[in-house]
Design an enzyme around this catalytic site. Structure first.
Site, PDB file in Angstrom:
ATOM      1  N   ARG A 141      73.757  32.981  35.934  1.00 35.05           N
ATOM      2  CA  ARG A 141      74.786  34.019  35.730  1.00 35.05           C
ATOM      3  C   ARG A 141      76.033  33.645  36.535  1.00 35.05           C
ATOM      4  NH1 ARG A 141      72.787  39.765  37.507  1.00 35.05           N
ATOM      5  NH2 ARG A 141      71.487  39.587  35.653  1.00 35.05           N
ATOM      6  N   ARG A 149      77.843  42.098  43.873  1.00 33.12           N
ATOM      7  CA  ARG A 149      77.827  41.280  42.648  1.00 33.12           C
ATOM      8  C   ARG A 149      79.235  41.138  42.061  1.00 33.12           C
ATOM      9  NH1 ARG A 149      72.582  41.578  40.253  1.00 33.12           N
ATOM     10  NH2 ARG A 149      71.049  41.605  41.926  1.00 33.12           N
ATOM     11  N   LYS A 180      70.867  44.861  45.828  1.00 35.52           N
ATOM     12  CA  LYS A 180      72.092  44.540  45.091  1.00 35.52           C
ATOM     13  C   LYS A 180      73.148  45.627  45.293  1.00 35.52           C
ATOM     14  CE  LYS A 180      69.829  44.487  41.079  1.00 35.52           C
ATOM     15  NZ  LYS A 180      69.434  44.622  39.666  1.00 35.52           N
ATOM     16  N   LYS A 184      77.051  46.958  43.571  1.00 36.26           N
ATOM     17  CA  LYS A 184      77.945  46.739  42.420  1.00 36.26           C
ATOM     18  C   LYS A 184      79.215  47.578  42.516  1.00 36.26           C
ATOM     19  CE  LYS A 184      74.078  45.653  39.431  1.00 36.26           C
ATOM     20  NZ  LYS A 184      73.353  46.009  38.197  1.00 36.26           N
ATOM     21  N   CYS A 188      70.165  45.468  26.254  1.00 34.21           N
ATOM     22  CA  CYS A 188      69.974  44.450  27.296  1.00 34.21           C
ATOM     23  C   CYS A 188      69.264  43.249  26.686  1.00 34.21           C
ATOM     24  CB  CYS A 188      69.141  45.036  28.429  1.00 34.21           C
ATOM     25  SG  CYS A 188      67.412  45.256  27.969  1.00 34.21           S
ATOM     26  N   CYS A 225      63.513  37.951  29.765  1.00 34.84           N
ATOM     27  CA  CYS A 225      63.434  38.833  30.928  1.00 34.84           C
ATOM     28  C   CYS A 225      61.986  39.071  31.351  1.00 34.84           C
ATOM     29  CB  CYS A 225      64.107  40.174  30.638  1.00 34.84           C
ATOM     30  SG  CYS A 225      63.963  41.266  32.064  1.00 34.84           S
ATOM     31  N   CYS A 276      63.159  48.062  29.362  1.00 34.04           N
ATOM     32  CA  CYS A 276      62.396  48.668  30.468  1.00 34.04           C
ATOM     33  C   CYS A 276      63.309  49.671  31.155  1.00 34.04           C
ATOM     34  CB  CYS A 276      61.887  47.582  31.429  1.00 34.04           C
ATOM     35  SG  CYS A 276      63.087  47.104  32.693  1.00 34.04           S
ATOM     36  N   CYS A 299      69.640  48.077  32.397  1.00 27.69           N
ATOM     37  CA  CYS A 299      70.688  47.048  32.388  1.00 27.69           C
ATOM     38  C   CYS A 299      71.800  47.303  31.365  1.00 27.69           C
ATOM     39  CB  CYS A 299      70.073  45.672  32.182  1.00 27.69           C
ATOM     40  SG  CYS A 299      68.953  45.210  33.512  1.00 27.69           S
TER      41      CYS A 299
HETATM   42 FE1  SRM Z   1      69.981  44.001  35.152  1.00 27.82          FE
HETATM   43  C1  SRM Z   1      67.155  42.985  36.689  1.00 27.82           C
HETATM   44  C2  SRM Z   1      69.789  41.470  32.989  1.00 27.82           C
HETATM   45  C3  SRM Z   1      73.144  44.639  34.195  1.00 27.82           C
HETATM   46  C4  SRM Z   1      69.777  47.090  36.610  1.00 27.82           C
HETATM   47  N1  SRM Z   1      68.719  42.454  34.924  1.00 27.82           N
HETATM   48  C5  SRM Z   1      67.630  42.179  35.701  1.00 27.82           C
HETATM   49  C6  SRM Z   1      67.054  40.808  35.347  1.00 27.82           C
HETATM   50  C7  SRM Z   1      67.696  39.784  36.221  1.00 27.82           C
HETATM   51  C8  SRM Z   1      65.515  40.710  35.366  1.00 27.82           C
HETATM   52  C9  SRM Z   1      64.850  40.261  36.626  1.00 27.82           C
HETATM   53  O1  SRM Z   1      65.148  40.777  37.717  1.00 27.82           O
HETATM   54  O2  SRM Z   1      63.977  39.394  36.520  1.00 27.82           O
HETATM   55  C10 SRM Z   1      67.544  40.687  33.877  1.00 27.82           C
HETATM   56  C11 SRM Z   1      67.685  39.274  33.317  1.00 27.82           C
HETATM   57  C12 SRM Z   1      67.389  39.267  31.837  1.00 27.82           C
HETATM   58  C13 SRM Z   1      67.710  37.992  31.174  1.00 27.82           C
HETATM   59  O3  SRM Z   1      66.771  37.340  30.674  1.00 27.82           O
HETATM   60  O4  SRM Z   1      68.876  37.628  31.095  1.00 27.82           O
HETATM   61  C14 SRM Z   1      68.775  41.557  33.911  1.00 27.82           C
HETATM   62  N2  SRM Z   1      71.266  43.125  33.906  1.00 27.82           N
HETATM   63  C15 SRM Z   1      70.971  42.148  33.023  1.00 27.82           C
HETATM   64  C16 SRM Z   1      72.113  41.907  32.056  1.00 27.82           C
HETATM   65  C17 SRM Z   1      72.257  40.458  31.628  1.00 27.82           C
HETATM   66  C18 SRM Z   1      71.908  42.831  30.840  1.00 27.82           C
HETATM   67  C19 SRM Z   1      72.768  42.553  29.631  1.00 27.82           C
HETATM   68  O5  SRM Z   1      72.196  42.628  28.560  1.00 27.82           O
HETATM   69  O6  SRM Z   1      73.972  42.316  29.760  1.00 27.82           O
HETATM   70  C20 SRM Z   1      73.276  42.472  32.896  1.00 27.82           C
HETATM   71  C21 SRM Z   1      73.900  41.447  33.786  1.00 27.82           C
HETATM   72  C22 SRM Z   1      74.991  42.029  34.596  1.00 27.82           C
HETATM   73  C23 SRM Z   1      75.798  41.047  35.373  1.00 27.82           C
HETATM   74  O7  SRM Z   1      76.545  40.303  34.758  1.00 27.82           O
HETATM   75  O8  SRM Z   1      75.730  41.074  36.600  1.00 27.82           O
HETATM   76  C24 SRM Z   1      72.537  43.494  33.743  1.00 27.82           C
HETATM   77  N3  SRM Z   1      71.276  45.544  35.431  1.00 27.82           N
HETATM   78  C25 SRM Z   1      72.499  45.659  34.854  1.00 27.82           C
HETATM   79  C26 SRM Z   1      72.980  47.002  34.981  1.00 27.82           C
HETATM   80  C27 SRM Z   1      74.275  47.542  34.400  1.00 27.82           C
HETATM   81  C28 SRM Z   1      75.394  47.579  35.370  1.00 27.82           C
HETATM   82  O9  SRM Z   1      75.254  47.135  36.518  1.00 27.82           O
HETATM   83  O10 SRM Z   1      76.442  48.069  35.006  1.00 27.82           O
HETATM   84  C29 SRM Z   1      71.998  47.712  35.663  1.00 27.82           C
HETATM   85  C30 SRM Z   1      72.013  49.227  35.967  1.00 27.82           C
HETATM   86  C31 SRM Z   1      72.927  49.586  37.058  1.00 27.82           C
HETATM   87  C32 SRM Z   1      72.239  49.471  38.377  1.00 27.82           C
HETATM   88  O11 SRM Z   1      72.247  48.382  38.955  1.00 27.82           O
HETATM   89  O12 SRM Z   1      71.662  50.458  38.834  1.00 27.82           O
HETATM   90  C33 SRM Z   1      70.940  46.776  35.953  1.00 27.82           C
HETATM   91  N4  SRM Z   1      68.709  44.864  36.476  1.00 27.82           N
HETATM   92  C34 SRM Z   1      68.772  46.168  36.893  1.00 27.82           C
HETATM   93  C35 SRM Z   1      67.614  46.448  37.701  1.00 27.82           C
HETATM   94  C36 SRM Z   1      67.276  47.809  38.374  1.00 27.82           C
HETATM   95  C37 SRM Z   1      67.947  47.930  39.682  1.00 27.82           C
HETATM   96  C38 SRM Z   1      67.514  49.160  40.427  1.00 27.82           C
HETATM   97  O13 SRM Z   1      68.289  49.645  41.253  1.00 27.82           O
HETATM   98  O14 SRM Z   1      66.402  49.642  40.233  1.00 27.82           O
HETATM   99  C39 SRM Z   1      66.843  45.261  37.722  1.00 27.82           C
HETATM  100  C40 SRM Z   1      65.512  45.033  38.447  1.00 27.82           C
HETATM  101  C41 SRM Z   1      65.655  44.871  39.911  1.00 27.82           C
HETATM  102  O15 SRM Z   1      66.753  44.710  40.452  1.00 27.82           O
HETATM  103  O16 SRM Z   1      64.620  44.937  40.558  1.00 27.82           O
HETATM  104  C42 SRM Z   1      67.565  44.294  36.923  1.00 27.82           C
HETATM  105 FE1  SF4 Z   2      65.083  43.162  31.528  1.00 27.82          FE
HETATM  106 FE2  SF4 Z   2      64.672  45.746  31.850  1.00 27.82          FE
HETATM  107 FE3  SF4 Z   2      67.060  44.709  32.414  1.00 27.82          FE
HETATM  108 FE4  SF4 Z   2      66.316  44.901  29.917  1.00 27.82          FE
HETATM  109  S1  SF4 Z   2      66.619  46.618  31.307  1.00 27.82           S
HETATM  110  S2  SF4 Z   2      67.215  43.055  30.876  1.00 27.82           S
HETATM  111  S3  SF4 Z   2      64.136  44.547  30.020  1.00 27.82           S
HETATM  112  S4  SF4 Z   2      65.195  44.266  33.479  1.00 27.82           S
END
Ligand code: SRM
Ligand code: SF4
Length: 566
Positions: free
Chosen positions: A75, A144, A208, A210, A423, A429, A468, A472
């Site tokens: 990323r 981030r 993290k 943001k 997502c 993922c 899930c 995201c």
């Molecule tokens: Fe996310 C984890 C993809 C935006 C909340 N996210 C992941 C991971 C890295 C899975 C992992 O930890 O093994 C995913 C990778 C999937 C893949 O195969 O690419 C993933 N997140 C994404 C992306 C690519 C989704 C998309 O379809 O665009 C986004 C990348 C953003 C970026 O460029 O930095 C993405 N993730 C978000 C957002 C939206 C936002 O920030 O506006 C959220 C919700 C906001 C937040 O952070 O609360 C988000 N991602 C999570 C979480 C839950 C965090 C939490 O506080 O519980 C995880 C899991 C974790 O961190 O444990 C996670």
């Molecule tokens: Fe993976 Fe869950 Fe984030 Fe979708 S919402 S990219 S399934 S961690």
């Protein structure tokens, strides 16, 4: 926080990592496995990449007692999502030569490349560096990628918010040279000053972090979903300062009500020159007071709810160079992008391209290649996973129009589809419980048929799916949210605000595609008949009593059993 409880395993890994070096460099030399050491897979996140495996192949390889099909997702850190055409061509080359041939725009204005084999990571990082891009702090317990409203047609305002995004990103970057040493082979300076992390600390943040910057009336960045938000306040065509919002976040875990999505609270207003100080001090309060024992309780939203907003604001005030003033009035109208062409008075034009779920491949990839080769304008990634071809000079517009048409990139899409986000989920993922990116387009097609029946084809109803509950694609602030439970099965949430200021609420638990269509179709019918004026679908379902309004995160799970249908 509570000093009695043991620190989480990640805190030990960070503390022992020698400022994020770990044994990553050594792990790259182990050619007998496609994976890295477990501890290093936590540290690589700070370097912007994740170890994954192809989940479509997992069961079969398991049966054959083969190692999982490991690969990596990288990323990038692209503040405000802006790249030049030559940087775009550099990214595309790396996608084709070092990754799986696709470019994935994310919900946070950057690019992910998937399917990278261990042996290709270093050359990929060097290729990014060749076009002045990096992946530092794109993931991990740090600040981030900083995102900003993608609004190039309001030129001066846009330039102010995108520069602020860049400045905050630079200010909060880790100071360690680990990335440069491991990926670019930079020599360690012998006998030099000992490295330190003056802002983030030697064990970085608890979790993290943001930051998003919004430019009302558009809330395309979903400012209330981020730990820290800045909302630009404009007077007489100039940004006079920013309202500050804290404590937004989406992630939760099914069946664990102590985890919940939360929208940020607006706590005051700062002048533009104080915004970086505000960002730094919010980060340091979280650094010092965030939960380092339980990672599921470690985001700023929980720090704030644990200590109370007033105490958080008092702690912050003590650290700020200039105190916050009372918040100023503002209003949002939508979270979407304005697709298609927009032209400035001097003829400069911007084209916002619809990219379904951010995945760029095939004709779109070749079309964008040809457009980038024109060498004009800028490519701006949006937080809705779309792409703005910005600042196209008048003389080049006909060429861009022709290339868009030749590659079929100027086709109209329905209101629902242009307001949809999914997502990544399967197959890359590791946390996905259900499909998302590979499934939502088909579900939208079925829903479009229903909307057509009630004359709602052009209505922009926000619909977001995740595989899930981590959130995201920010499903809990959309009008229709679908959150994966298990393959083919989702929870259906309704009643988020179109302009992203309110959480939605669980409406149906454990539904498949047929049940989703069956649940939504009668609501579309009654909405078409009963809505008042421009009333949005998310507001209508609340007024009609389909779900109750949820304003804070803490009561997100309340009274679910009373409300949720079977
Ligand atoms: Fe996310 C984890 C993809 C935006 C909340 N996210 C992941 C991971 C890295 C899975 C992992 O930890 O093994 C995913 C990778 C999937 C893949 O195969 O690419 C993933 N997140 C994404 C992306 C690519 C989704 C998309 O379809 O665009 C986004 C990348 C953003 C970026 O460029 O930095 C993405 N993730 C978000 C957002 C939206 C936002 O920030 O506006 C959220 C919700 C906001 C937040 O952070 O609360 C988000 N991602 C999570 C979480 C839950 C965090 C939490 O506080 O519980 C995880 C899991 C974790 O961190 O444990 C996670
Ligand atoms: Fe993976 Fe869950 Fe984030 Fe979708 S919402 S990219 S399934 S961690």
């Amino acid at each position: 926080m509570d000093t009695e409880r043991p620190l989480s395993a990640n805190e030990r890994i960070k503390a022992e990592s020698r400022l994020l070096r770990g044994t990553i460099a050594e792990g790259l030399t182990h050619v007998e496995t496609g994976a890295l050491a477990d501890d290093d897979t936590q540290l690589t996140k700070f370097h912007g990449f994740y170890q994954q495996d192809d989940r479509d192949l997992r069961a079969e390889r398991g049966k054959q007692r083969m190692e999982k099909a490991f690969s990596f997702m990288v990323r990038m850190r692209i503040p405000a999502g802006i790249v030049t055409p030559s940087q775009w061509l550099g990214i595309e080359k790396l996608a084709l030569e070092r990754a799986n041939g696709t470019i994935r725009l994310t919900t946070r204005e950057t690019v992910q490349l998937h399917g990278i084999l261990k042996g290709n990571i270093q050359s990929l990082m060097q290729g990014l560096n060749d076009v002045s891009l990096d992946t530092i702090a794109a993931c991990g317990d740090v600040n981030r990628n900083v995102i900003a409203s993608a609004d190039p047609w309001r030129r001066d305002l846009y330039s102010a918010v995108s520069s602020l995004a860049r400045d905050i990103s630079t200010h909060l970057l880790p100071h360690t040279r680990a990335w440069h040493e491991i990926w670019l082979g930079e020599e360690k300076v012998a006998g030099g000053v000992e490295e330190d992390e003056p802002i983030l600390g030697r064990t970085y943040l608890p979790r993290k972090f943001k930051i998003a910057i919004a430019l009302p009336p558009h809330n395309d960045v979903d400012v209330f979903a981020h730990d820290l938000g800045f909302i630009a306040i404009v007077q007489r065509g100039k940004i006079i300062g920013y309202n500050v919002s804290v404590g937004g976040g989406m992630g939760m875990t099914h069946g664990e009500p102590e985890t919940y999505p939360r929208t940020g609270d607006v706590i005051g207003f700062c002048k533009p020159r104080d915004a970086i100080d505000v960002a730094e001090k919010v980060v340091t309060v979280q650094r010092d007071h965030g939960d380092r024992s339980n990672r599921k309780h470690a985001r700023l939203k929980y720090t704030i709810d644990a200590m109370g907003l007033d105490r958080f604001v008092a702690l912050l005030s003590d650290r700020l160079t200039v105190k916050l003033e009372p918040a100023r009035p503002y209003s949002f109208t939508s979270t979407g992008d304005r697709l298609g062409w927009a032209q400035e008075e001097d003829g400069t034009a911007h084209f916002t391209l619809f990219v379904e779920n951010g995945r760029i491949r095939g004709r779109m990839l070749t079309g964008l290649h040809a457009i980038a080769e024109l060498g004009v304008g800028r490519f701006v990634m949006t937080a809705n996973q779309n792409l703005v071809l910005a600042d196209i000079p008048p003389a080049s517009r006909p060429d861009v129009e022709a290339l868009l048409a030749t590659h079929g990139l100027d086709q109209p899409v329905s209101g629902l589809r242009r307001s949809a986000m999914a997502c990544v989920a399967l197959p890359t993922c590791g946390l996905a419980l259900a499909e998302s990116e590979r499934y939502l387009p088909d579900l939208v097609t079925r829903l479009e048929d229903e909307l057509d029946r009630f004359g709602l084809r052009e209505d922009e109803i926000t619909i977001r799916m995740t595989g899930c509950p981590n959130g995201c694609a920010r499903p809990y602030v959309s009008e229709i949210g679908l959150v994966g439970r298990t393959p083919g099965i989702y929870n259906l949430y309704l009643g988020g605000a179109h302009e992203g200021v309110r959480l939605n609420k669980l409406h149906r638990r454990d539904v498949d595609g047929d049940a989703i269509v069956a649940a939504l179709s009668p609501l579309f019918a009654s909405y078409a008949k009963e809505r008042k004026g421009d009333e949005r679908f998310g507001d209508y379902v609340i007024r009609a009593g389909v779900v109750h309004e949820t304003t804070a995160g803490l009561n997100f799970h309340e009274n679910l059993s009373a409300e949720v249908g079977n």
